[in-house]
Design a protein around this motif. Structure first.
Motif, mmCIF file in Angstrom:
data_model
loop_
_atom_site.group_PDB
_atom_site.id
_atom_site.type_symbol
_atom_site.label_atom_id
_atom_site.label_comp_id
_atom_site.label_asym_id
_atom_site.label_seq_id
_atom_site.Cartn_x
_atom_site.Cartn_y
_atom_site.Cartn_z
ATOM 1 N N VAL A 195 -67.843 -26.719 -44.396
ATOM 2 C CA VAL A 195 -67.445 -25.370 -44.002
ATOM 3 C C VAL A 195 -67.920 -25.039 -42.584
ATOM 4 C CG1 VAL A 195 -67.821 -22.924 -44.494
ATOM 5 C CG2 VAL A 195 -67.358 -24.510 -46.345
ATOM 6 N N ALA A 262 -61.900 -22.714 -48.155
ATOM 7 C CA ALA A 262 -63.209 -22.449 -48.742
ATOM 8 C C ALA A 262 -64.135 -21.691 -47.793
ATOM 9 C CB ALA A 262 -63.846 -23.767 -49.173
ATOM 10 N N PRO A 264 -65.868 -18.549 -46.134
ATOM 11 C CA PRO A 264 -66.161 -17.255 -46.752
ATOM 12 C C PRO A 264 -65.143 -16.187 -46.397
ATOM 13 C CG PRO A 264 -67.965 -17.978 -45.309
ATOM 14 C CD PRO A 264 -67.030 -19.122 -45.467
ATOM 15 N N ASP A 265 -64.876 -15.356 -47.388
ATOM 16 C CA ASP A 265 -63.817 -14.374 -47.276
ATOM 17 C C ASP A 265 -64.015 -13.401 -46.117
ATOM 18 O OD1 ASP A 265 -61.418 -13.851 -48.535
ATOM 19 O OD2 ASP A 265 -62.217 -11.988 -49.356
ATOM 20 N N VAL A 518 -76.227 -20.664 -44.183
ATOM 21 C CA VAL A 518 -75.750 -21.181 -45.444
ATOM 22 C C VAL A 518 -76.724 -22.153 -46.103
ATOM 23 C CG1 VAL A 518 -74.097 -22.802 -46.387
ATOM 24 C CG2 VAL A 518 -73.323 -20.902 -45.036
ATOM 25 N N PRO A 523 -75.791 -22.826 -53.230
ATOM 26 C CA PRO A 523 -76.120 -23.345 -54.546
ATOM 27 C C PRO A 523 -75.479 -24.719 -54.630
ATOM 28 C CG PRO A 523 -74.346 -21.739 -54.702
ATOM 29 C CD PRO A 523 -74.599 -21.969 -53.253
ATOM 30 N N ILE A 525 -73.736 -27.769 -55.674
ATOM 31 C CA ILE A 525 -73.007 -28.144 -56.882
ATOM 32 C C ILE A 525 -73.655 -29.453 -57.293
ATOM 33 C CG2 ILE A 525 -70.766 -28.753 -57.818
ATOM 34 C CD1 ILE A 525 -69.482 -27.105 -55.605
ATOM 35 N N LYS A 570 -63.651 -26.103 -53.224
ATOM 36 C CA LYS A 570 -64.814 -25.213 -53.135
ATOM 37 C C LYS A 570 -65.680 -25.608 -51.936
ATOM 38 C CE LYS A 570 -63.880 -24.196 -57.551
ATOM 39 N NZ LYS A 570 -62.694 -25.034 -57.769
ATOM 40 N N ALA A 571 -66.324 -24.610 -51.325
ATOM 41 C CA ALA A 571 -67.147 -24.877 -50.141
ATOM 42 C C ALA A 571 -68.219 -25.926 -50.425
ATOM 43 C CB ALA A 571 -67.787 -23.587 -49.653
ATOM 44 N N GLY A 572 -68.798 -25.852 -51.620
ATOM 45 C CA GLY A 572 -69.905 -26.751 -51.956
ATOM 46 C C GLY A 572 -69.510 -28.215 -52.041
ATOM 47 N N ILE A 699 -66.469 -32.748 -58.711
ATOM 48 C CA ILE A 699 -66.577 -31.556 -59.564
ATOM 49 C C ILE A 699 -65.891 -31.770 -60.912
ATOM 50 C CG2 ILE A 699 -66.738 -30.017 -57.568
ATOM 51 C CD1 ILE A 699 -63.983 -28.916 -58.565
ATOM 52 N N MET B 1 -65.808 -24.836 -63.966
ATOM 53 C CA MET B 1 -67.017 -24.743 -63.163
ATOM 54 C C MET B 1 -67.073 -23.387 -62.479
ATOM 55 S SD MET B 1 -68.129 -26.863 -59.872
ATOM 56 C CE MET B 1 -67.205 -25.692 -58.901
ATOM 57 N N PHE B 3 -68.203 -21.059 -59.629
ATOM 58 C CA PHE B 3 -68.661 -21.213 -58.257
ATOM 59 C C PHE B 3 -68.892 -19.852 -57.645
ATOM 60 C CE2 PHE B 3 -67.997 -21.465 -53.732
ATOM 61 C CZ PHE B 3 -68.936 -22.439 -53.410
ATOM 62 N N ILE B 4 -70.094 -19.645 -57.140
ATOM 63 C CA ILE B 4 -70.392 -18.368 -56.500
ATOM 64 C C ILE B 4 -70.344 -18.555 -55.006
ATOM 65 C CG2 ILE B 4 -72.109 -16.555 -56.218
ATOM 66 C CD1 ILE B 4 -73.201 -17.576 -58.992
ATOM 67 N N ASN B 5 -69.531 -17.766 -54.363
ATOM 68 C CA ASN B 5 -69.446 -17.863 -52.907
ATOM 69 C C ASN B 5 -70.823 -17.630 -52.315
ATOM 70 O OD1 ASN B 5 -68.790 -17.750 -50.266
ATOM 71 N ND2 ASN B 5 -66.937 -16.546 -50.573
ATOM 72 N N TYR B 6 -71.317 -18.668 -51.651
ATOM 73 C CA TYR B 6 -72.730 -18.636 -51.260
ATOM 74 C C TYR B 6 -73.066 -17.549 -50.259
ATOM 75 C CZ TYR B 6 -70.488 -21.635 -47.853
ATOM 76 O OH TYR B 6 -69.625 -22.153 -46.948
ATOM 77 N N LEU B 7 -72.067 -17.106 -49.479
ATOM 78 C CA LEU B 7 -72.401 -16.111 -48.465
ATOM 79 C C LEU B 7 -72.664 -14.742 -49.064
ATOM 80 C CD1 LEU B 7 -70.397 -17.199 -45.424
ATOM 81 C CD2 LEU B 7 -72.774 -16.557 -45.453
ATOM 82 N N ILE B 10 -76.186 -13.671 -48.728
ATOM 83 C CA ILE B 10 -76.811 -13.160 -47.516
ATOM 84 C C ILE B 10 -76.846 -11.650 -47.630
ATOM 85 C CG2 ILE B 10 -76.548 -12.836 -45.033
ATOM 86 C CD1 ILE B 10 -75.390 -15.519 -44.823
#
Lengths: 710, 59
Positions: A195, A262, A264-265, A518, A523, A525, A570-572, A699, B1, B3-7, B10
């Motif tokens: 990311v 992926a 962040p929004d 980040v 978290p 995965i 997913k970003a992870g 995953i 699965m 998945f929690i958006n990590y940002l 913050i």
């Protein structure tokens, strides 16, 4: 005050103009070749050096950095001297700049064909060339500021602001995005992963468009249109707003290349907001350019220089209207990954950059050779054939883009995807063919221009040192009592540079810094593990062959995509991807979940002859992967580099990585043998298969584990 | 699965877009204000630089 006599250096302008024409034709020619390869894949000739994945980066780099790059320097060296009433600071620096830049271009062309690439679009060149670019860029800046400092004109005209902003921002972008850890002289890994890498890359990529293809050319527009029309710019006040608003806003817009990915929004939304706002300064600039010609439209009818410039500015207006529209999430959902984007880019490249360059060349060459253009008729032919070329290029690509996208998203009443991916490819072929005709016409136009300019030069006599005179600047300038603070900036180039830098840094910092936090917030995965040594080598082959120019690795969260490709990305999942390989175009299908879709033997046969596995496929053959032995000599260095970047291989793993690599290779070779394919486990194809079979599978393991838990 | 958006983790990430918008607005307002107030003589002078008129005054 004394009237000083001095000479403008036209020689350096001439050198850059020749390079512009030459590299322009080369870049366009490679463009036509790759365009034809897209419907005649056999033109890849089944050898690595001419395959699409290597030629396409050559095309983009040649057009951006060789054609437009030399075009920028040509225009800047001509206009700057006249705007500040001084000869360039140093003839020697100018020559070093010129030859250094040409050396970079040649090295770039060779290394891209050799497959030395970082795998990041428009920043593909490997680290030694990156350093060379930095040095040559500094020489350019040094020469430019030296010239500005010894000027005889107190005020810096707005074009110069654009040049200064270009210089400082490109330096910042290039250095930040090129942070990579060398493995060998020809191989490095991006400092960033997943990311973060994507955000930095598109912050760079978008602003390469902004500060290499746009701001310097806006500077040229502000000089050459008034010059060619012999009237001042429509509104100087507007140009000031244009400048500051444009450089402030542009830098934020990068994430619009990553909508629904992926990333962040909030970063996506920020990118959208600023992209939409960008239309205001962009159109302000376009209107300013066009209105400069108000009352002089009769000249446009006769003067071919102005014709080219009017179409250029109009194309700029169209592209900068389309850009913000494409940045809306709902429009991006349709256009992203399709040929629509290709059309959009080419309206900018062929229309704005190309035509403005042509206009400037038709203006400069007769002037510097003190003669008339050899043939107005040929120039007009060039104009019409070029305009037609743009249309025949762009219209089919827009059409193709819409069609592709709607086919990807089409469901049957039963809820099944209506089309195989391959159906959507074969439907594109007539459009690809039409596009190559448009491109060819455009190229023919450029060749006609080269001939015309050559004849002009032959007929004239070149004026290497042009006499000029101007008053020297007095040192005791007090200014007006009504002076505004802004004039403190615009008379001082260094202050202007610093303020520009601050303005462009703000956007970058706000967007990128949070993503760098980040690491502590991610978290992990649990099932996402580093690549095995064999997969890593396979991934490097994937990068080397430029697979990312046709295949994305990013499944967006749409029903049409999850139904076709599987769970959205997913970003992870990308934390170990140095560099990220999300791609920006789907000429072929997305590969993010390619792992486990087909047996190993399918991939083997597919690389040997894509048509045997997917009849009608336009993917070129990659038979050398089957013949060439995998080079593992840098494996140790690669693992160590990855460890430095934070990839958690166990300590000392670099020393034993090759054992694991061989084990995995034997397994794949045995697998192939079961399907009747005899091959040595030492071949490159084995590593490639290992990588392809790994993609997106991590995953899936969790899903199984989760299900078991439940 | 899941998945929690990590940002999201913050603290106060929503402040970023807000701050940027305000920053741009202020910046834009200042530039516009300057441009409106700018000295007409200077504007005319700067505007004509590319045309290289003979012997313009140096202010």
């Amino acid at each position: 005050m004394e009237l000083e006599k001095f000479k403008y250096d036209n020689q350096i302008v001439k050198m850059f103009s020749i390079a512009t024409v030459l590299w322009g034709i080369v870049g366009m020619l490679v463009g036509v070749i790759v365009a034809i390869q897209m419907f005649v894949p056999a033109l890849s000739f089944d050898i690595p050096y001419t395959s699409f994945g290597r030629l396409r980066p050559l095309h983009t780099n040649a057009v951006i950095f060789a054609f437009v790059g030399n075009g920028i320097f040509m225009g800047v060296y001509y206009s700057l001297q006249r705007l500040v009433k001084a000869r360039m600071f140093s003839d020697m620096l100018g020559r070093i700049h010129f030859w250094g830049w040409q050396l970079i271009i040649v090295l770039a062309a060779l290394s891209l064909l050799m497959g030395y690439t970082t795998g990041k679009e428009y920043a593909e060149l490997e680290w030694p060339i990156d350093i060379l670019i930095t040095l040559v860029w500094v020489v350019f800046g040094w020469n430019m500021f030296g010239t500005i400092i010894k000027r005889r004109e107190r005020h810096l005209y707005v074009a110069i602001w654009f040049y200064i902003a270009t210089f400082v921002t490109v330096a910042m972008l290039h250095i930040t995005n090129s942070m990579e850890i060398p493995v060998s002289l020809t191989k490095s890994y991006s400092w960033y992963a997943g990311v973060q890498d994507a955000l930095v890359q598109w912050w760079y990529g978008h602003n390469a468009v902004a500060f290499f293809l746009t701001t310097p050319y806006l500077g040229l527009m502000y000089y050459f249109i008034p010059k060619a029309a012999n009237r001042p710019v429509y509104s100087y006040r507007l140009s000031i707003i244009h400048f500051w608003a444009l450089i402030f806003l542009y830098i934020w817009a990068g994430p619009h290349h990553l909508l629904y990915t992926a990333v962040p929004d909030w970063a996506q939304s920020l990118g959208v907001v600023f992209s939409v706002m960008l239309i205001a300064p962009s159109w302000g600039g376009m209107i300013n350019g066009l209105l400069t010609l108000r009352g002089a439209w009769d000249k446009v009818r006769e003067d071919v220089v102005l014709k080219f410039m009017v179409v250029a500015v109009t194309a700029y207006g169209m592209a900068t209207f389309e850009g913000p529209m494409l940045s809306l999430k709902s429009v991006s959902a349709i256009a992203h990954y399709t040929d629509w984007i290709v059309a959009h880019v080419h309206v900018g490249a062929l229309g704005w950059n190309g035509f403005l360059t042509f206009g400037i060349l038709y203006f400069l060459i007769p002037k510097m050779y003190r003669t008339k253009l050899y043939s107005q008729k040929l120039a007009n032919t060039h104009f019409w054939i070029g305009t037609l070329g743009i249309l025949i290029y762009a219209v089919p690509m827009y059409w193709a883009g819409f069609m592709q996208s709607s086919m990807w998203k089409d469901f049957t009443p039963e809820g099944q995807l209506k089309w195989q991916f391959l159906d959507t490819v074969t439907k594109m072929i007539p459009f690809y063919a039409a596009r190559s005709i448009g491109g060819t016409l455009y190229l023919v136009g450029a060749i006609i221009m080269a001939f015309n300019l050559y004849k002009t030069a032959k007929a004239g006599s070149f004026l290497a040192d042009e006499d000029a005179e101007a008053m020297a600047l007095t040192n005791n300038y007090k200014g007006h009592s009504t002076d505004h603070w802004h004039r403190w900036i615009e008379r001082k180039p260094i202050q202007l540079m610093i303020v520009s830098l601050v303005v462009v840094i703000i956007g970058g910092v706000i967007e990128i810094v949070p993503t760098f936090l980040v690491k502590s917030n991610i978290p992990t995965i649990a099932s996402v593990k580093p690549y095995t040594p064999l997969e890593l080598e396979g991934r490097d082959i994937y990068i080397r062959e430029g697979c990312y120019v046709c295949h994305s690795q990013m499944i967006r969260p749409f029903r049409s995509e999850t139904a076709r490709y599987g769970e959205y990305s997913k970003a992870g999942e990308f934390v170990y991807d140095h560099p990220f390989q999300w791609g920006s175009k789907r000429t072929g299908p997305d590969l993010a979940r390619e792992g486990g879709k087909y047996p190993d033997s399918w991939h083997y046969n597919h690389m040997l002859e894509p048509n045997s596995m997917s009849p009608g496929s336009i993917m070129p053959t990659y038979s050398w992967l089957l013949d060439d032995d995998l080079d593992v000599s840098t494996l140790k260095a690669k693992i160590k580099a990855m460890q430095t970047l934070g990839v958690p291989y166990p300590e000392g793993y670099a020393d034993i990585a090759e054992i694991d690599l061989n084990k995995q290779a034997e397994k794949i070779a045995a697998n192939l043998k079961k399907d009747g394919i005899e091959t040595s486990p030492k071949k490159e194809i084995i590593a490639m298969i290992a990588y392809l079979q790994r993609m997106g599978t991590d995953i899936k393991k969790t899903s199984v584990a989760d299900t078991l838990k439940k | 699965m899941k998945f929690i958006n990590y940002l999201e983790t913050i603290a106060g990430v929503s402040i970023y877009p807000l701050v940027s918008l305000i920053m741009f607005f202020v910046f834009f307002a200042v530039v516009t204000f300057y441009v409106i107030k700018a000295d007409k003589h200077y504007i005319d002078r700067a505007k004509n630089i590319p045309l290289e008129l003979p012997n313009p005054s140096q202010d």
